[in-house]
Structure formats: C-alpha cells, structure tokens
Design an enzyme around this catalytic site. Structure first.
Site, short mmCIF file in Angstrom:
data_model
loop_
_atom_site.label_atom_id
_atom_site.label_comp_id
_atom_site.label_asym_id
_atom_site.label_seq_id
_atom_site.Cartn_x
_atom_site.Cartn_y
_atom_site.Cartn_z
N ASP A 1 0.81 -1.22 0.00
CA ASP A 1 0.00 0.00 0.00
C ASP A 1 0.85 1.27 0.00
O ASP A 1 0.64 2.17 0.83
CB ASP A 1 -0.95 0.02 1.21
CG ASP A 1 -1.78 -1.24 1.33
OD1 ASP A 1 -2.07 -1.85 0.29
OD2 ASP A 1 -2.13 -1.62 2.47
N GLU B 1 -11.18 0.62 -4.11
CA GLU B 1 -10.49 1.04 -2.89
C GLU B 1 -9.26 1.87 -3.25
O GLU B 1 -8.99 2.14 -4.43
CB GLU B 1 -10.08 -0.18 -2.06
CG GLU B 1 -9.17 -1.14 -2.80
CD GLU B 1 -8.94 -2.45 -2.05
OE1 GLU B 1 -9.52 -2.63 -0.98
OE2 GLU B 1 -8.15 -3.27 -2.54
#
Length: 486
Positions: free
Chosen positions: A13, A170
């Site tokens: 991430d 997302e």
C-alpha cells in the site's frame, strides 16, 4: 528476469509525495509496532528507511484483540502548506480513521487527530486552489475535511466507483493535473485480479468519466512474474517526469503459485497520452534489502525492528545486559497474540538468518512468522533445542536434540526453488537448525515454505523473521540477516 521491487518484502500500500528533490514514501504495517515505516529517496529506486510514523504507544495501541492482518491499513502521505499530513485507518476494535502531521517526515509526528466523520478505510487527502481539503475513501465516497479539528463538512457522497461489476473499489487518490482532477483507484480485489483504474473530471467532486483503457495497470491473466499489481500512487519528478508506485507480489513454485514475502513496493514510469496515464514496464530497484547485523550495543533499537502489537517496553530491552537484546516472555508460544517477539521483514526470496541466544533463564528462539496460526521456529531452552511448526490447526514438534551448555546460535536458511519437480513444487525450502562457531550449519528439519504463504494462510502480510521469548528471560547477543542470491 523477474523485476525487483524498489522496497522489497512486506511493504504494501505505498503512498508517495515529493518535496523539492526529495521523495518520501510510507506503507501499511497492520498488527506490527511501530506503525507505518517512512522511506526517503532522491531517485525513486534507492530508498532508505528514516523512521516510523506511529512510534509511541500514545499514538498506537494495538491490543491483543487486534487480529493478525488487522491494525494499520493504507496510509496516504501528502505535503501541504509546509507540513506533512498522513491519514490512515486503524481497523482495530475502537480504532477508526486518524490524521497525524509533522514538519519532518522522519518525526516526531503529532498525536493522532480522530476523524469520526470519515467513513470506511483507505482515506486520501487532496487540497484544491481555495485550500479546501477533500477526503476520499474506499467505496468510493468523499467529504470535505478540516484537518485541524478532524471534522467533516457535510455528508459524504458517492463518487465514481470503478468498473461496473469489479469488486472492492479502494485505495482512492485524487490529484489536480493540468486541466482535470484525476481519481485513481484500485479494484478487483488484492489477489490475482488486482488492478488500477482512473477517471477524470472538472472538479475534485466530479463528475468523473472513466479512462477508456481501464485498467491502466493490471497483470491479471498473464504470465508476468509480478502479480496482484494494484494500490498505486502517482508522483511527478523535478524534471517533469511521472511515476507510479504500487504493490505487487512475486509468486514462486508451481500451481497456483505462492507468495511468501507479502505485497512489495514496485515502480513504473508513466506517460500521458490524450490526457490519460499510460503505465510503462516495471523499473527494478537496487538491492534495497541489504544485509543486517545487530549486536544490540545501543540503548535504542534500529527503526527496522518491529514487534507484535504494542508490548510494554520492559519486555523488549537492550539495557538489562550489555550488548544484548533481552526478551521477557508473556505469551507462551508463537500461537499467542501477546507473545514477546521482535522481528525483521524477510526481503529476499533466499536468505540466511542467525541469532545467538542464551536461554539459561528461559525458553525462546528464532521464528519465521506469518501469523499466529502459521509459523516455524527453532527453539532452545529447558535442556533441548527443537523445531516447532504450526500450520493452521496443526502444531507439531518436528525434531529435537539435547541442548549443550552455554549460548547457542540458532539458524534459519531459506532457499527459493528455481526449478520445478512437478506442478506442486512449493515456493521455497525453510531449513532450521543450529550453527557452530565456524559457521557450520547443522540442520534439524527442512520444511515446505508454502504453508507460510498468503495463498495458504490468507491475510495481507508477509513473513517476518525474528526472536521471541516463550518462558522466562532470553538474551540474544547478536542477530544477522544475509540475502542469498542465486
């Protein structure tokens, strides 16, 4: 040849920002403490860890109720008005979205500002020309945010949510580039179907039109050696060039392929064609996962070390015995959520790890950990050195022999498989044993590495190699981690 990550090992991430000639990057940390590692670079493919954002218990309290693959998700790092702002989700019980700031990304960072009006996960920050801050979250929803008070303005509204039918929109990131506002998202789930798509609109709140060539990045249904590519962030260099950092995995072995290092940070160049980004081939990083040796002769630990959740400082210390790391047991094995454990992310497909342990006052050892239900360890104490394995509901003592008097060097050698015996060949072999003063390795057991992979265990993390105490007190004189290149 398989492209290499710019930040190898369990560093998922990624979020990036540039200030002048300097780039800064952060990653998710999940159930480990301290939270959110911070890296610095001048060229995007050589990175140095400079600290951690959440490095005080007052900022981050991950109790034993925080599940493995829970905790800290998907930070976004931005620089605005002379300060660094980081927004992130703590999915632990009682957690939520929070915001911290700093003038120096190496720290110290502020105490967290709770964001009760920000829903969901994966929050992003972007400022428009009027100074309004827009917070966009997975889903994809958006609200205006006062970064000083943590209060949202108005009710969150739904934006473009990606390709119709694609699951899990997302990791949104919003940018003003040229005449448009661009909304970059991940979609398709974080497994083999992962990808990155983008839309653009006239204002930060849309309306957004999707890129006709979405996804702009995905390796789904290909034989590319880097898979699960997604969760990207864009950055512009001082020379006007554009780049994307994103996560990916390097599966090994036969079918279906197992990745064991977790999701890693990769880099690719970006060109703009007709107002849309075109992502180029992955740029391999230099060997950022350098050898590590720690003799524990300083009062504070290096920022690379991570522990489980938020253990009291008295359980992990270098101040009780000169040039030693002292661990005091809480949980009685790696099965326990509160086990005293200090680890280093595995960053190479093949590596060699050594730790010299004095177990005269307790029991503990050297572990290869994925979570409480998936781990291997070489453990010493109570007159014996033994290999233990936990695979799902099964726990076994695989091998044992008498422990001679005095400290013992515990050893783990991990070797990636470069050829396939058949389609069921695992990704690597984990050999556990001891080492003599001259470096001779004595193997007690060799275990299939597939059982310490995400494809078997599930979740979002990667392997962490480290020392633990399961009873009493264990002193470690040194730890070394050495990459092994084919």
């Amino acid at each position: 040849m398989t492209p290499t990550p710019v930040i190898p090992g369990f560093h998922p991430d990624p979020s990036i920002c540039r200030v002048g000639d300097d780039y800064y990057l952060v990653c998710s940390s999940f159930e480990y403490f301290p939270g959110i590692p911070v890296f610095h670079s001048r060229n995007l493919w050589q990175w140095t860890r400079i600290g951690n954002v959440l490095d005080r218990p007052s900022q981050l309290d991950l109790t034993p109720r925080t599940a493995s693959s829970g905790g800290i998700y998907a930070p976004t790092l931005r620089h605005h008005d002379g300060r660094f702002h980081l927004i992130v989700t703590d999915v632990s019980p009682g957690g939520g979205n929070l915001l911290v700031t700093a003038t120096d990304p190496a720290g110290p960072w502020s105490e967290p500002v709770p964001l009760p009006g920000v829903p969901g996960i994966d929050p992003d920050l972007a400022w428009d020309e009027d100074g309004t801050c827009w917070c966009t979250v997975a889903g994809v929803e958006q609200a205006r945010l006062d970064v000083k008070t943590g209060k949202t303005v108005g009710t969150p509204r739904t934006l473009w949510s990606g390709t119709p039918g694609a699951k899990a929109p997302e990791a949104p990131h919003l940018y003003r580039i040229g005449d448009y506002w661009y909304l970059l998202i991940a979609e398709g789930g974080t497994e083999r179907g992962h990808g990155i798509s983008i839309a653009r609109g006239p204002r930060p709140d849309g309306p957004f039109e999707p890129c006709p060539d979405n996804p702009v990045l995905s390796h789904r249904s290909t034989d590319h050696p880097v898979q699960n590519t997604g969760h990207g962030d864009l950055v512009q260099g001082p020379d006007g060039s554009w780049w994307m950092v994103f996560l990916g995995v390097r599966p090994g072995g036969g079918t279906p392929g197992w990745h064991v290092l977790g999701r890693e940070t990769f880099l690719a160049p970006v060109e703009w064609v007709d107002g849309w980004p075109v992502v180029g081939e992955i740029v391999s990083g230099t060997d950022a996962g350098e050898p590590v040796r720690d003799d524990f002769d300083t009062a504070t630990l290096h920022t690379r070390w991570i522990s489980l959740r938020t253990p009291p400082a008295k359980h992990i210390t270098t101040e009780e015995r000169a040039s030693h790391l002292t661990l005091h047991a809480r949980g009685d094995s790696l099965d326990a959520a509160d086990v005293t454990f200090l680890g280093h992310r595995q960053q190479h497909l093949s590596c060699r790890v050594r730790a010299e342990a004095d177990t005269s006052q307790g029991r503990g050892g050297l572990a290869v950990r994925l979570d409480e239900h998936h781990h291997y360890e070489i453990e010493a104490g109570e007159g014996e050195v033994r290999v233990l394995a936990r695979i799902g509901p099964l726990r076994s003592e695989v091998a044992a022999r008498p422990l001679p008097p005095g400290p013992v060097v515990l050893a783990v050698d991990i070797t990636a498989h470069t050829t396939l015996d058949d389609a069921r060949t695992g990704p690597d072999l984990v050999r556990l044993g001891t080492a003599s003063a001259d470096g001779t390795f004595t193997e007690l057991a060799a275990l299939d590495g597939r059982y310490l992979s995400t494809e078997v265990a599930g979740g979002f993390t990667g392997r962490v190699l480290g020392m633990y105490a399961a009873a009493g007190r264990v002193d470690f004189d040194r730890f070394s981690y050495e990459p092994v290149h084919p």
